[in-house]
Write an enzyme that holds these catalytic residues in place. Structure first.
Site, short mmCIF file in Angstrom:
data_model
loop_
_atom_site.label_atom_id
_atom_site.label_comp_id
_atom_site.label_asym_id
_atom_site.label_seq_id
_atom_site.Cartn_x
_atom_site.Cartn_y
_atom_site.Cartn_z
N SER A 117 0.82 -1.20 0.00
CA SER A 117 0.00 0.00 0.00
C SER A 117 0.86 1.25 0.00
CB SER A 117 -0.89 -0.01 1.25
OG SER A 117 -1.51 1.25 1.44
N TYR A 141 -1.83 0.45 10.16
CA TYR A 141 -2.05 -0.25 8.90
C TYR A 141 -0.82 -0.14 8.00
CZ TYR A 141 -3.55 -0.99 4.09
OH TYR A 141 -3.61 -1.40 2.78
N LYS A 145 1.93 -3.08 6.59
CA LYS A 145 2.27 -3.30 5.19
C LYS A 145 3.78 -3.19 4.95
CE LYS A 145 -1.56 -4.38 3.20
NZ LYS A 145 -1.72 -5.71 2.57
#
Length: 326
Positions: A117, A141, A145
């Site tokens: 991402s 998050y 990643k």
């Protein structure tokens, strides 16, 4: 090649499966259906229902279907939720990936494509974000990643895997109505959800250091993204090792207000959006430099923002038919 698509019944995953099939690649899907939808899958694509964290299940799937490559898209992906539940995000996104890679190495699989991402970049002070821009995520998050990328590359170097990490920017649209995004987490379906309920679309924060005060993002059509997976997967199949890390976007910024205007044009609903407080973990601007994948693999996105919104609206309307009056 036979590709195991982890998370293949999800919004993005189902598009990847369809693109793989259209390109003549064999696919099998592993999905726990927590957010995935089984009916998105072609009838001839096997579905193994379960989690990447279930080592025994993954071992059986890899062996029974004679898998030679893996595309890993199964992950939790909501920024705000990750701020509230970091332990869950690390458990599912990093620990789950660890288990999957252990199974992949044990089975002798030679190619691994990881769904990463743009969140790995955080809030860089730059115009276009290149793959050399320092990765400094600002939410859990994005951290998971980035940790996933480190893990994938380390496993690749240690065990001779050909690996790729695709850093997605913002995804929208639908290749066909049945594959539309049914969740209300990304900006376009969030706008649609409010409109179909007769409420004003919401903008989270209008005081960012951007031209109109709202966040600026690089949006890519999900069909383009899926086609990029096929191109990268085939490149991995031809390589004996090494890693490819690339941005997947269009290289053009669109603000939230600009996206709201496109949504209004497509839907015919010109209700003025309401401005609410910023969401935790959002960065002001994230626009990709997309030259690397073009030069390395000859791939570029071909669909524009209006096509994304129009196709997404057709899919949304097919899933949310209007309530009859009277």
């Amino acid at each position: 090649m036979t590709w195991l698509i982890a998370g293949g019944a999800g919004y993005i995953g189902a598009h990847v499966v369809r693109s793989m099939a259209a390109a003549g690649e064999r696919a099998v899907v592993l999905d726990d259906l927590s957010t995935g939808v089984a009916r998105r899958l072609p009838a001839d694509v096997p579905l193994v229902r379960g989690s990447v964290a279930d080592r025994a299940l993954v071992d059986r799937a890899l062996a029974e279907h004679e898998v030679t490559g893996v595309v890993h898209l199964a992950a939790k992906k909501q920024v705000g939720e990750s701020v509230e539940q970091p332990l869950r995000y690390y458990r599912e996104n990093v620990a789950g990936l660890t288990t999957l890679l252990e199974a992949v190495v044990a089975a002798g699989v030679r190619a691994f494509l990881f769904s990463s991402s743009a969140a790995v970049y955080g809030n860089p002070d730059t115009g276009l974000i290149t793959e050399r821009t320092p990765a400094e995520p600002i939410n859990p998050y994005g951290e998971t990643k980035l940790a996933g990328e480190w893990l994938v590359r380390s496993a690749g170097r240690a065990h001779g895997l050909a690996t790729a990490c695709l850093r997605y920017f913002n995804v929208a649209g639908a290749a066909e109505p049945a594959l539309c995004d049914t969740g209300v987490f990304n900006i376009v379906p969030m706008f649609f959800d409010r409109i179909t309920r007769g409420e004003a679309p919401r903008i989270f924060g209008a005081d960012y250091p951007t031209p109109d005060g709202t966040c600026v993002r690089d949006y890519i059509h999900v069909a383009d993204l899926a086609e990029a997976h096929v191109v990268v997967a085939r490149a991995l199949a031809e390589r004996g090792g090494g890693d490819l890390t690339v941005n997947i976007g269009r290289g053009e910024g669109v603000s939230v207000r600009e996206m709201a205007a496109v949504v209004a044009e497509v839907t015919g609903d010109a209700t003025e959006p309401v401005v609410e407080a910023r969401r935790p973990g959002d960065s002001p601007k994230a626009v990709a430099s997309v030259g690397l994948i073009a030069s390395e693999l000859g791939w570029t996105a071909s669909r524009g923002v209006r096509e994304m919104v129009r196709s997404a609206w057709e899919g949304w309307c097919s899933q949310h038919p209007p309530t009859p009056v009277g």
